[in-house]
Design a protein around this motif. Structure first.
Motif, PDB file in Angstrom:
ATOM      1  N   UNK A 825      64.597  20.239 -23.966  1.00 36.16           N
ATOM      2  CA  UNK A 825      63.935  21.535 -23.924  1.00 36.16           C
ATOM      3  C   UNK A 825      64.294  22.212 -22.619  1.00 36.16           C
ATOM      4  N   UNK A 826      64.190  23.564 -22.653  1.00 32.63           N
ATOM      5  CA  UNK A 826      64.381  24.334 -21.429  1.00 32.63           C
ATOM      6  C   UNK A 826      63.066  25.048 -21.174  1.00 32.63           C
ATOM      7  N   UNK A 827      62.498  24.850 -19.995  1.00 30.55           N
ATOM      8  CA  UNK A 827      61.170  25.393 -19.725  1.00 30.55           C
ATOM      9  C   UNK A 827      61.278  26.380 -18.581  1.00 30.55           C
ATOM     10  N   UNK A 828      60.617  27.550 -18.735  1.00 32.72           N
ATOM     11  CA  UNK A 828      60.469  28.458 -17.590  1.00 32.72           C
ATOM     12  C   UNK A 828      59.044  28.331 -17.100  1.00 32.72           C
ATOM     13  N   UNK A 829      58.927  27.954 -15.835  1.00 32.13           N
ATOM     14  CA  UNK A 829      57.597  27.653 -15.340  1.00 32.13           C
ATOM     15  C   UNK A 829      57.494  28.184 -13.920  1.00 32.13           C
ATOM     16  N   UNK A 830      56.312  28.691 -13.552  1.00 30.04           N
ATOM     17  CA  UNK A 830      56.146  29.032 -12.138  1.00 30.04           C
ATOM     18  C   UNK A 830      55.060  28.119 -11.590  1.00 30.04           C
ATOM     19  N   UNK A 831      55.364  27.505 -10.438  1.00 31.03           N
ATOM     20  CA  UNK A 831      54.463  26.492  -9.895  1.00 31.03           C
ATOM     21  C   UNK A 831      54.094  26.858  -8.466  1.00 31.03           C
ATOM     22  N   UNK A 832      52.877  26.494  -8.089  1.00 32.20           N
ATOM     23  CA  UNK A 832      52.402  26.745  -6.716  1.00 32.20           C
ATOM     24  C   UNK A 832      51.636  25.515  -6.266  1.00 32.20           C
ATOM     25  N   UNK A 833      51.999  25.009  -5.090  1.00 37.23           N
ATOM     26  CA  UNK A 833      51.297  23.838  -4.564  1.00 37.23           C
ATOM     27  C   UNK A 833      50.875  24.198  -3.149  1.00 37.23           C
ATOM     28  N   UNK A 834      49.583  24.008  -2.844  1.00 31.57           N
ATOM     29  CA  UNK A 834      49.152  24.350  -1.495  1.00 31.57           C
ATOM     30  C   UNK A 834      47.890  23.589  -1.154  1.00 31.57           C
ATOM     31  N   UNK A 835      47.551  23.597   0.131  1.00 28.94           N
ATOM     32  CA  UNK A 835      46.309  22.963   0.553  1.00 28.94           C
ATOM     33  C   UNK A 835      45.137  23.730  -0.048  1.00 28.94           C
ATOM     34  N   UNK A 836      44.071  23.003  -0.391  1.00 27.78           N
ATOM     35  CA  UNK A 836      42.901  23.671  -0.962  1.00 27.78           C
ATOM     36  C   UNK A 836      42.363  24.696   0.030  1.00 27.78           C
ATOM     37  N   UNK A 837      42.589  24.463   1.318  1.00 27.48           N
ATOM     38  CA  UNK A 837      42.113  25.415   2.324  1.00 27.48           C
ATOM     39  C   UNK A 837      42.796  26.777   2.163  1.00 27.48           C
ATOM     40  N   UNK A 838      44.004  26.748   1.594  1.00 27.34           N
ATOM     41  CA  UNK A 838      44.748  28.015   1.450  1.00 27.34           C
ATOM     42  C   UNK A 838      44.712  28.512   0.015  1.00 27.34           C
TER      43      UNK A 838
END
Length: 2048
Positions: A825-838
């Motif tokens: 499969x080919x997936x288009x995904x937008x991901x965000x990883x950050x500290x809960x503080x931010x």
């Protein structure tokens, strides 16, 4: 580096009490180093080396050292004895490399001499950047290449105990070079050959030893022959052939061990050395040449050198050419110090890698839960989480250590310290850490593996200085100024390292992905993490290998475990390119264990998308119909905060990314040949952006950051200094660069360097893993490093490149054997990883509206026609989507911080309803009609008359309705196109317990009881009326029910009669209580509510059931979508793989974009298709902000396939192209066609010329879209003007000369072929060759095409050549094809007349009318001259010429002085010499290929060759202008020629051994057409580099017999002879080439002698032919032939022969001058070429090399000159006569019975290699003073090659050997002194080894004879000694030599021996005869029996002498005393006896 060797001191003054304990201190520039102290000694010997690191600065002329000698005191200060000062100006000026300071006087404090002296040697290695000394060629010892980097003694330790001076490590030196040299290798198993040559050993320890070397590589061991002595000479070569992955091979070791074959096995190992194969591969030319290895004792780390071993190592990869070894002329000049593999400065030191293993977490279950289940059954507490018994194993350089095993614990705490003892700098790269699960019964299972790469966690500092010094490395670690010290020892952590491997879910079955846990391949799942810390200590040995960690350290590491909360959100925008529908699909996103749906140890999170069913995209693939509601997953996790590391990584990656895109533009500009101004603009933009980026984005500061480790600080230093250097380099390049194109490699080097700096080994946040799941099964995954999506508050550049941005991810199957042939499969995904503080920052990244719902399903079943809950088996009334989990509305509680918004409502799920026709435009409804019977009765309708294909109940045909928007195309018909009978029935038998047959057949038998047939009815989607909405009405059940015939996934909207189950979905919306914005979703943790009422609250619910099922569903809703218009321009592809048997493919391209796909037209039989097609996707709906789409557009994926009539279409490869986005259709940019690589199975498989544009459509209408491109056919659009390449009318002239070596096609030979040439859509065919056997050349040779070719070289299509065979019945199969991709080499200017237009001189001559040529070769010569020539042949032969040419002065004799010719020795094939252009100047050879490559790995098979050439030139566009002249004219006659061929085989080198003894018995075989020569009788036994010296003569017809095949075979007496390798020479090319390669031109024209002219034509005739060929007037000679005019230039004989020796063999002046002029014309000189041998067994690996040359003479031109005589040289026989006169000072080894020391001396002698001819003197008994007299002659016959200065020894190796082996051994004499014992073994007293070529001058008297005479020899002093002479030159020498013996590791004097050594040639031996010993003829000189003292006899055989000499001499006075005593005693006794009688007589006086 300054090295001071403190040797010894003499005559130190005595102390008042006793003798001093001297110790020496040496002080240099304030730095003080000391030796050890020596107890109570006035003449101490230290022999210690003290080293001073000069920190990269050179010595200046005022430098000096202070030397102080003190008396060592245990308590209190040492007492001063004396001191001196030594100036180093000689070393500083570079006059000398070492300064021997002998007998330097010592002074007291007041400067007065104290009478003592000290001996020292001072050595100096200037740094790499020091100015070279003008008096010397090169002052740096050993070149910069080996890296004389040095190590100071344990420098101050910096932070965290890292030595800040850093130890230089060879493996850290050139990481860049290494990466480059290795990444060129494809990572698939391939052939390698490791060659090890053991040359000699020196200074081995021990007495009278017999050393043997064992070499072990990859599990294979070879051993050398056993030699004798401490300096054995082996010269043996071993070959190891392996077939493995390069990465595996480079981690393997080469180990050298020297054993003493005499001693007992226990202590026989004398020393060893190990290194990595990868180390050798990374050296220049992949080899280590003639280097000394320092041998150590592997067990005792403190011991010093155990001797030296000289080796050469080569690693030969596929297609590599091993370099030739240069043998030195004199082995004693070999300076061991400067040629050590690790230069002496970088002494190998013992280091301890201390690995602290604290703990692990998240270790998955590895053991079966059986025992736990039993426990649970009996009411015990089951603990399934901890079913694992982990321990950690660390391995490095072959050593392994393990921690303790902690049972039943998934989070073990080991807290142990593992000490790995290693040699440093180490030759090994990685510490391997594997966590295992201990099993009591079975083998331990690996849980996961990770590597600590030492190269990444240490630095030599060399990376930095590379720039400072230009090409020379600075030999110290530190840079020149204090602060920039960047070298550091390996250090790591404390930090977690993550383990990856197979999926975590435990099953009792064998794990198919087990290999992933061993670190092979990319791990597909997180399997836990381990907290470790690594530090390195130099010197010192750890007490324990495994120890427990101190509790303080455990407390310190606590702060490194502080966790912060991280939030991860992923929005899935599309999932496309799914291969097949099937079960519903969901995606799971996890980071570490968080979010793992199947793991019960974590909190449930909204980590999976909702299930959806795939829908057909109308063409080829399936996609998930998410439309405007995009699924969102939210994962909360807890990790350490390592933002300071990842910020740096992201900033460097950001800079790299920008540099790479600019570099790509720069490369394209170079390829597209843009104007210089444009190129400069692109280049300046690149440099200015780079410098600007480096300035504006510094690395983050580390102050005050948490989790700081010492490696962080060191890496920051390293990165800062490297970035500064790159910045400076860029500035300098901008100012100084001359040629812009040349800067490309430097810029690429910067990119590599930046990528290296961006590697972060302390990355403790695990990768994010996306899994695609079908049902509950994991199908495919993708791993995304966390730093790529990490948000950073530091700066925008420090955020990951995909943070919050859309990215396209191709998923892959775990351990995919097909390497991505299918995309799951080919997936288009937008991901965000950050500290809960931010987390608030997420709002700015979020698009769309986030909604959160709770959902449940109401289920009902149909019983007796009524719907209700009674018939629900296994389902609950209210459940989740899977039906497995019981739910109730009342039990739902919103998570903390959330509240309900609204009530429950019915909301059918559209994405799960599977209508089979979704996405299709045409569809076939089907139903099966079933009948049954009893055997033998009539058929009746079955209980279920109509079913689907699986036998499930279905509607009746009449009940099927035509759905809205569709129309029926036909009525119901029986499908007969299957395996059925003529009515469409198929028959089967039911076998219980089934109620339906499993298999069906088409013929009826009596026993069949079931039959069925398929009814079908086609329907078609109706055309949508214009203007109507495209909405699909979601008709269905008004109450929202969905129906299914069975419990499962297949639900549909409309009720059918067969449906038995229905369900509907309820949803309820939730809203956050107090926060706004998208970041509120991060508060969703935990499940929402489960009905657990009937299981009481205390009982435990199976967590897997609870988990995941009932988390809230999060979606992102887009209220607006935009319509786009996409155009994909597919112009052409090239170099595709051939997939069909006819050598071609039928390619088409499959273009996918999001959920749409289209296909180009299919082209037939081509590997270079030109589609010239535009694919238009009219309405593409994309949700989201167009600006985001413009920044990160979805990719267009092109898949190239080969269409097959039969079977499935095969994939040729896949390419990805990013479209250009136009947000405003009026933008005037046009996309550019660019070549995109086509990738197949991870390899490049061609290129495609494509472009794409994505245009945003206005809401208003479609008015301003670009014009529709022109059509070529219905629905086939061409690529429009402005995008397609600009073309030019071009002429392609083809010279089709002939076909060679055509292999049969379909079992019939190719007999009448013709050639078809295709280029740019035009075709031309040649005439047919009538008969290949008689003449394989084409009848008419020149073809011509006019074709429109692109002007831009980037776009030119290839030329395709096809060979068609004309067979009976009109069949014309393609029997071979060839594609010529680049036409650059064939472009020419048609108006420049070149000599190439005409043909070679030889051929031109044949084409011209033949004149009668008479050649007078045999000019008569007087008899005297002939005699003189015979005499000359003795001193000068062809070999003298050969050796003179390769610069071997010693072997060529007086040849050069006579002024004779030399020849050119090419180190490669003549075809590879650049000057001769591969000898293809007349025509090139093109390999013809055929067929499909079956196994996919290998290239298609070569089936023949085409000889021909091309000329490509532009034609004028105006038809009125006359076309340019044709290029191919004046062609030679193409008929066959009869030729005489002479092949000279000189010698072979480094042949692959074929016999078990590691040798080979080579001989030559040759074939040319039908002629074969087999030289088996002249095989050379046991040789790997044999000298053949053979000439073969044969005749042949060209071109039929063009291939001369020379093979080397290995002779075997019993088995079949094996082929070692072969080489093939194309004689036709040599014959046709205009470089005169048929016979090389010698330097002079000789008419006699060994260089007699051998061509058929004289030089003057050759020059005339050349003139005619070049189209210039004939050469004119004047002045009796001493001057000549040719081609407008004047030549005179004087200008050529001014400095030449004129000898009598030269011919007439005119011919000589013609030859000199010919040699100026770039023709092939007289030469020897070196050809590589290959074998079919390892097709691309060299099997050795062969030096040959070939002469070809056409018979039509008369006889050639006489051939050269190149027979092998014969050795000369010599006799060595050694007369042993006397010995002196021999160790007195025995004590006689009478207590005196004595020895029974005799002398033994032999020549190495001839040990069986050992000779002994008689015994000199009872030597009491160590003197012995012998007068005894040894006579050794030996064969000697004066030219090579080696003895030739022929002997059988074993008694069973068939042949004598030849050994070349240096001529040495070994003389030993022994003590004779009759009843025990003789005692060995000493030995001396004399090299006859280089004799140590003897002492004139025994007093002057000492071991110092031999000292120089031991050290291997680099300077030549004046007193060393060759015995062969001196003839005879007499004197004293010392014999030494080893005691306690030191050499001491064992005696002295007086000898006469004389060498006599065999011819003179008869004139001066002499016998062995003192036998007859005892003359020359006559030896008298020695006048030994009377005491010399053997006591056992001479009792009288024993009495006389032993007893009497020793006890003489004792005897005399005894006799006197006896007399006295007797006297007294008699006196006493007679006294009373006498007295009484006196008294009585009887007679008186």
């Amino acid at each position: 580096m300054l090295r001071v060797k403190v040797e010894s001191a003499k005559d130190l003054p005595k102390k008042t009490f006793g003798t001093p304990d001297p110790i020496v201190s040496v002080i240099f520039k304030g730095e003080k180093k000391k030796t050890k102290s020596i107890d109570s000694e006035l003449n101490p010997v230290w022999n210690e080396v003290l080293e001073f690191d000069l920190k990269g600065a050179g010595l200046d002329s005022s430098s000096y050292i202070d030397v102080v000698v003190k008396d060592y005191e245990t308590i209190g200060p040492h007492k001063f004895i004396g001191s001196t000062k030594i100036y180093l100006n000689d070393l500083a000026s570079g006059q000398m490399k070492s300064l021997p300071s002998k007998n330097v006087p010592l002074d007291n404090e007041s400067g007065q001499n104290i009478g003592a002296t000290i001996n020292m040697v001072i050595g100096y290695t200037p740094p790499g950047n020091a100015a070279p000394n003008p008096n010397e060629g090169d002052s740096t010892v050993d070149g910069g290449e080996e890296g004389d980097e040095t190590v100071t003694d344990g420098g101050q330790s910096g932070s965290g105990g890292i030595s800040s001076s850093g130890a230089q490590s060879a493996n850290l030196r050139k990481r860049l070079n290494r990466a480059n040299s290795r990444h060129r290798l494809v990572d698939k198993p391939q052939d390698f050959q490791i060659r090890v040559r053991i040359i000699e050993a020196r200074q081995l320890s021990g007495n009278n030893i017999k050393p043997v070397v064992k070499v072990n590589v990859c599990g294979d061991t070879h051993r050398t022959r056993i030699k004798r002595g401490n300096n054995p000479f082996f010269d043996e070569m071993f070959f190891y052939n392996v077939h493995m992955l390069p990465s595996e091979l480079f981690d393997k070791h080469i180990s050298f061990r020297i054993y003493n074959s005499y001693s007992l096995r226990a202590d026989s190992l004398m020393g060893e050395f190990k290194l990595d194969v990868g180390y050798v591969y990374d050296e220049p030319a992949h080899c280590v040449m003639r280097k000394w290895l320092l041998l150590n004792d592997p067990d005792d780390s403190s011991s010093g050198a155990k001797g030296y071993l000289k080796v050469s190592l080569f690693v030969v990869g596929t297609g590599d050419e091993p370099p030739a070894e240069k043998r030195e002329s004199n082995s004693d000049e070999d300076d061991i110090e400067s040629n050590l593999l690790l230069p002496a400065g970088v002494t190998m030191r013992w280091a301890t890698l201390s690995l602290k293993v604290f703990r692990a977490e998240d270790v998955p279950q590895m053991d079966d839960a059986f025992t736990q289940s039993v426990k649970e059954f009996f009411g015990g507490e089951a603990n399934k989480k901890n079913l694992v018994d982990p321990f950690l194993e660390a391995s490095f350089a072959g050593k392994k250590l393990c921690t303790k095993i902690i049972e039943k614990n998934a989070n073990p705490e080991w807290n142990q310290l593992l000490n790995l003892q290693v040699k440093f700098p180490s030759m090994c790269e990685r510490v391997k850490l594997t966590v295992f699960d201990w099993d009591r019964m079975t083998g331990n299972d690996a849980i996961g593996t990770t590597y600590l790469n030492l190269a990444k966690i240490a630095s030599s500092g060399g990376e930095i200085e590379e720039e400072h010094a230009g090409s020379v490395e600075i030999p110290s670690f530190e840079a020149n100024t204090g602060n920039s010290e960047v070298g550091f020892l390996p250090v790591f952590g404390p930090c977690y390292v993550n383990l990856y491997g197979s999926p975590r879910e435990f099953s009792g079955l064998p794990d198919p992905y087990e290999d992933l846990n061993h670190g092979k391949g990319e791990g597909v799942a997180y399997r836990g993490r381990v907290l470790v810390q690594l530090s390195t200590k130099l010197e010192g040995k750890a007490d324990k290998t495994v120890d427990s960690i101190h509790s303080d350290d455990i407390l310190v590491v606590q702060k490194y475990q502080r966790r912060r909360k991280y939030c991860l959100c992923a929005v899935f925008h599309s999932s496309t390119m799914i291969q097949e529908p099937g079960e519903p699909i969901q995606f799971e996103v996890s980071i570490g264990n968080y979010g793992n749906k199947l793991d019960s140890t974590c909190k449930p999170l909204a980590s999976t998308t909702q299930y959806s069913c795939a829908v057909f995209d109308g063409n080829h693939y399936y996609y998930l119909p998410w439309a405007d509601t995009k699924p969102v997953v939210v994962v909360i996790s807890f990790w350490e905060d390592i933002s300071h590391r990842l910020d740096s990584v992201n900033i460097i990656l950001y800079i790299t990314h920008r540099l790479q895109s600019n570099l790509e533009a720069f490369k394209i500009a170079i390829l597209a040949k843009v104007s210089d101004n444009e190129l400069v603009e692109v280049w300046l933009k690149l440099l200015s952006q780079l410098t600007e980026d480096l300035e504006s984005y510094p690395m983050p500061e580390l102050e005050g950051r948490p989790n700081l480790t010492s490696l962080d600080i060191q890496m920051k230093k390293l990165r800062d200094s490297s970035l500064t250097l790159i910045q400076a380099g860029a500035r300098r390049m901008r100012e100084e660069a001359r040629e812009i194109r040349d800067t490309l490699s430097d810029i690429e080097c910067w990119v590599d360097k930046l990528k290296m700096l961006a590697e972060e080994s302390q990355n403790s946040i695990p990768d994010v893993i996306i899994w695609m799941m079908r049902g509950e099964k994991r199908v495919a995954y993708s791993r995304i490093p966390a730093h790529q999506i990490l948000y950073s508050t530091y700066s925008e550049q420090a955020c990951g490149q995909h943070c919050g941005k859309m990215q396209t991810v191709f998923l892959q199957y775990p351990m995919d054997k097909n390497k991505g042939q299918k995309v799951p499969a080919q997936v288009r995904v937008s991901m965000w990883l950050g500290l809960a503080a931010h987390e608030k920052k997420f709002n700015s990244f979020a698009e769309g509206t986030f909604t959160v719902f709770a959902e449940l399903y109401e289920n009902q079943a149909k019983v007796l026609g009524n719907w209700g809950t009674t018939g629900l088996v296994g389902r609950y009334k209210y459940s989740d989507v899977t039906g497995n989990l019981k739910l109730k509305k009342e039990y739902f509680m919103p998570p903390k911080g959330w509240e309900w918004e609204g009530e429950w409502y019915i909301d059918p799920e559209k994405a799960l309803l599977t209508e089979a026709d979704a996405g299709h435009t045409e569809f076939m409804d089907e139903v099966f009609q079933n009948e049954t019977r009893f055997p033998g009765r009539d058929w009746k309708a079955a209980p279920e008359p109509y079913t689907d294909v699986n036998g499930e109940k279905n509607q009746y045909p009449g009940e099927f309705d035509c759905p809205p928007g569709w129309v029926w195309e036909d009525e119901w018909t029986v499908d007969e196109n299957r395996a059925v009978d003529d009515l469409g029935w198929e028959y089967g038998v039911t076998i219980p317990p089934d109620d339906k047959p499993r298999s069906w057949v088409s013929t009826e038998k009596v026993y069949h009881i079931h039959r069925r047939r398929r009814l079908v009815r086609p329907r078609k989607r109706a055309a949508v009326p214009a203007g109507s909405a495209v909405e699909r009405q979601t008709q269905g059940d008004p109450e929202g029910w969905e129906f299914s015939s069975l419990i499962g996934w297949k639900f549909h909207k409309k009720l059918r009669s067969s449906d038995m189950i229905r369900r509907r979905r309820y949803r309820r919306k939730m809203a956050p209580e107090d926060r706004l914005g998208a970041s509120a979703i991060f508060k969703l943790e935990g499940a929402m509510g489960v009905d657990t009422d009937e299981k009481e609250s205390d009982s435990k619910v199976d967590a897997t059931k609870l988990f995941g099922a009932n988390t809230p569903t999060v979606s992102c809703y887009f209220d607006s979508s935009h319509m786009y218009h996409l155009r994909v321009y597919v112009y052409q592809a090239r170099n595709l793989a051939s997939m069909d048997k006819d050598s071609f493919s039928d390619p088409y391209a499959h273009v996918s974009f999001l959920h749409l796909s289209k296909t180009t037209e299919k082209l037939k039989s081509t590997l270079n298709p030109t589609w010239d097609q535009t694919l238009i996707f009219n309405d593409v709906q994309i949700y989201g902000d167009p600006r985001n789409i413009a920044n990160c557009p979805p990719d267009v994926v092109l898949e190239f396939k080969d269409s097959d009539q039969v079977g499935k279409d095969e994939l040729l490869g896949r390419s990805v192209c990013a479209p250009m986005v136009k947000l405003n259709p009026g933008m005037d940019q046009t996309p550019r066609l660019l070549w995109c690589p086509i990738i197949h199975k991870g390899q490049k498989a061609g290129e495609a010329l494509v472009a794409a544009e994505l245009i945003l459509k206005d809401k208003s209408g479609e008015s301003d879209l670009p014009l529709v491109p022109p059509k070529r056919a219905e629905n086939l659009y061409m690529v429009p003007q402005g995008i397609r390449p600009v073309v030019q009318l071009t002429a392609v002239e083809i010279l089709a000369w002939g076909l060679r070596n055509m292999k049969p096609f379909q079992l019939a030979s190719v007999s009448s072929p013709s050639l078809v040439v295709e280029c740019g859509g035009q075709l031309v065919q040649s005439a047919v060759i009538k008969n290949m056997k008689k003449n394989p050349n084409f009848p008419s040779s020149v073809l011509f095409i006019k074709v429109l070719l692109p002007r831009d070289e980037m776009y030119t299509p290839p030329i395709v050549l096809k060979i068609i065979d004309h067979r009976p019945f009109g069949r014309k199969p393609v029997v071979g094809q060839c594609t010529i991709t680049s036409l650059v080499d064939f472009r020419c200017d048609p108006y420049v007349i070149t000599a190439e237009g005409a043909m070679s001189s030889k051929m031109a001559l044949m084409a011209s009318p033949t004149k009668h040529v008479s050649i007078h070769m045999g000019e008569s010569r007087p008899l005297l001259e002939a005699k003189q020539e015979e005499k000359e042949k003795e001193t000068v032969d062809w070999w003298s010429k050969f050796y003179a040419s390769i610069g071997d002065q010693e072997k060529c004799g007086p040849y050069l002085k006579k002024g004779y010719d030399t020849l050119k020795v090419y180190d490669c094939e003549l075809e590879d010499v650049p000057d001769f252009k591969g000898l293809t100047d007349f025509c090139c050879t093109f390999k013809l290929l055929r067929g499909k490559n079956e196994n996919g790995d290998e290239d298609p098979s070569v089936v023949g060759e085409l000889k021909g050439s091309f000329k490509v030139y532009p034609l004028p566009d105006d038809p009125g202008v006359a076309p340019p002249p044709r290029q191919f004219r004046e062609l030679p006659d193409s008929g066959p020629q009869e030729c005489m061929v002479r092949v000279y085989v000189v010698r072979a080198m480094d042949l692959q051994p074929k016999d078990n003894n590691g040798k080979c018995d080579p001989y030559i075989k040759m074939s040319l057409g039908k002629n074969k020569i087999d030289d088996r009788d002249n095989y050379l036994p046991n040789a790997l580099s044999p000298v053949f010296g053979r000439m073969f003569e044969m005749t042949c017809f060209l071109p039929q017999d063009k291939d001369l095949k020379i093979s080397v075979y290995d002779f075997d007496l019993l088995s079949r002879d094996e082929k070692v390798g072969e080489t093939v020479i194309d004689l036709e090319n040599r014959f046709l080439s205009r470089y005169n390669s048929y016979c090389g031109l010698p330097q002079t024209y000789c008419i006699s002698g060994i260089n007699k002219w051998r061509d058929q034509l004289k030089p003057s005739q050759l020059l005339e032919n050349l003139a005619r060929l070049k189209g210039v007037s004939k050469p004119r000679t004047e002045d009796n032939g001493t001057s000549l005019t040719f081609n407008g230039k004047q030549y005179t004989l004087a200008q050529f022969e001014n400095n030449m020796e004129i000898h009598p063999h030269l011919g007439p002046a005119r011919e000589r001058l013609c030859l000199h002029v010919l040699r100026k014309q770039g023709l092939v000189p007289e030469h020897v070429e070196t050809r590589t041998l290959y074998s079919s067994f390892q097709p691309n690996l060299s099997q050795g090399r062969l030096q040959v040359w070939v002469d070809v003479f056409p018979k039509s031109m008369g006889l050639p000159g006489p051939p050269f005589d190149i027979t092998r040289r014969k050795p000369k026989k010599y006799i060595l006569r050694a007369i042993i006169w006397n010995t002196a000072d021999v160790t007195l080894d025995e004590t006689s019975i009478t207590g005196e020391n004595m020895s029974d001396i005799y002398v033994k002698g032999w020549m190495p290699g001839m040990e069986e001819d050992k000779q002994k003197t008689d015994v000199h008994y009872r030597s009491l003073d160590g003197d012995g007299m012998f007068n005894w002659r040894f006579i050794f016959d030996f064969e000697y090659l004066p030219a090579e200065q080696l003895c030739l020894v022929s002997k059988k190796e074993h008694f069973w050997s068939l042949d004598k082996s030849e050994f070349r051994i240096p001529p040495k004499l070994i003389v030993q002194i022994w003590d004779n014992d009759k009843f025990s073994l003789d005692d060995y007293l000493g030995t001396v080894e004399l090299d006859l070529r280089n004799l140590v001058a003897p002492a004139k008297s025994s007093e002057k004879c000492s071991l110092d005479m031999m000292e120089d020899l031991e050290i291997g002093a680099p300077q030549k000694r004046e007193n060393a002479k060759s015995l062969f030159a001196q003839q005879a020498v007499r004197g004293w030599w010392p014999c030494s013996i080893e005691q306690d590791g030191n050499r001491v004097l064992g005696g002295k021996v007086e000898m006469t050594l004389e060498i006599v040639a065999e011819t003179d031996a008869d004139e001066k005869p002499a016998g062995k010993g003192r036998d007859e003829p005892n003359m020359n000189p006559k030896l008298d029996p020695p006048k030994r003292p009377d005491t010399s006899f053997f006591w056992f055989t001479n009792p009288c002498k024993t009495m006389k000499f032993i007893v009497w001499r020793r006890f003489k006075w004792l005897f005399i005393g005894l006799i006197i005593l006896i007399i006295v005693v007797l006297f007294l006794a008699i006196l006493l006896y007679s006294l009373p009688n006498y007295i009484s007589m006196k008294i009585v006086k009887p007679f008186s």
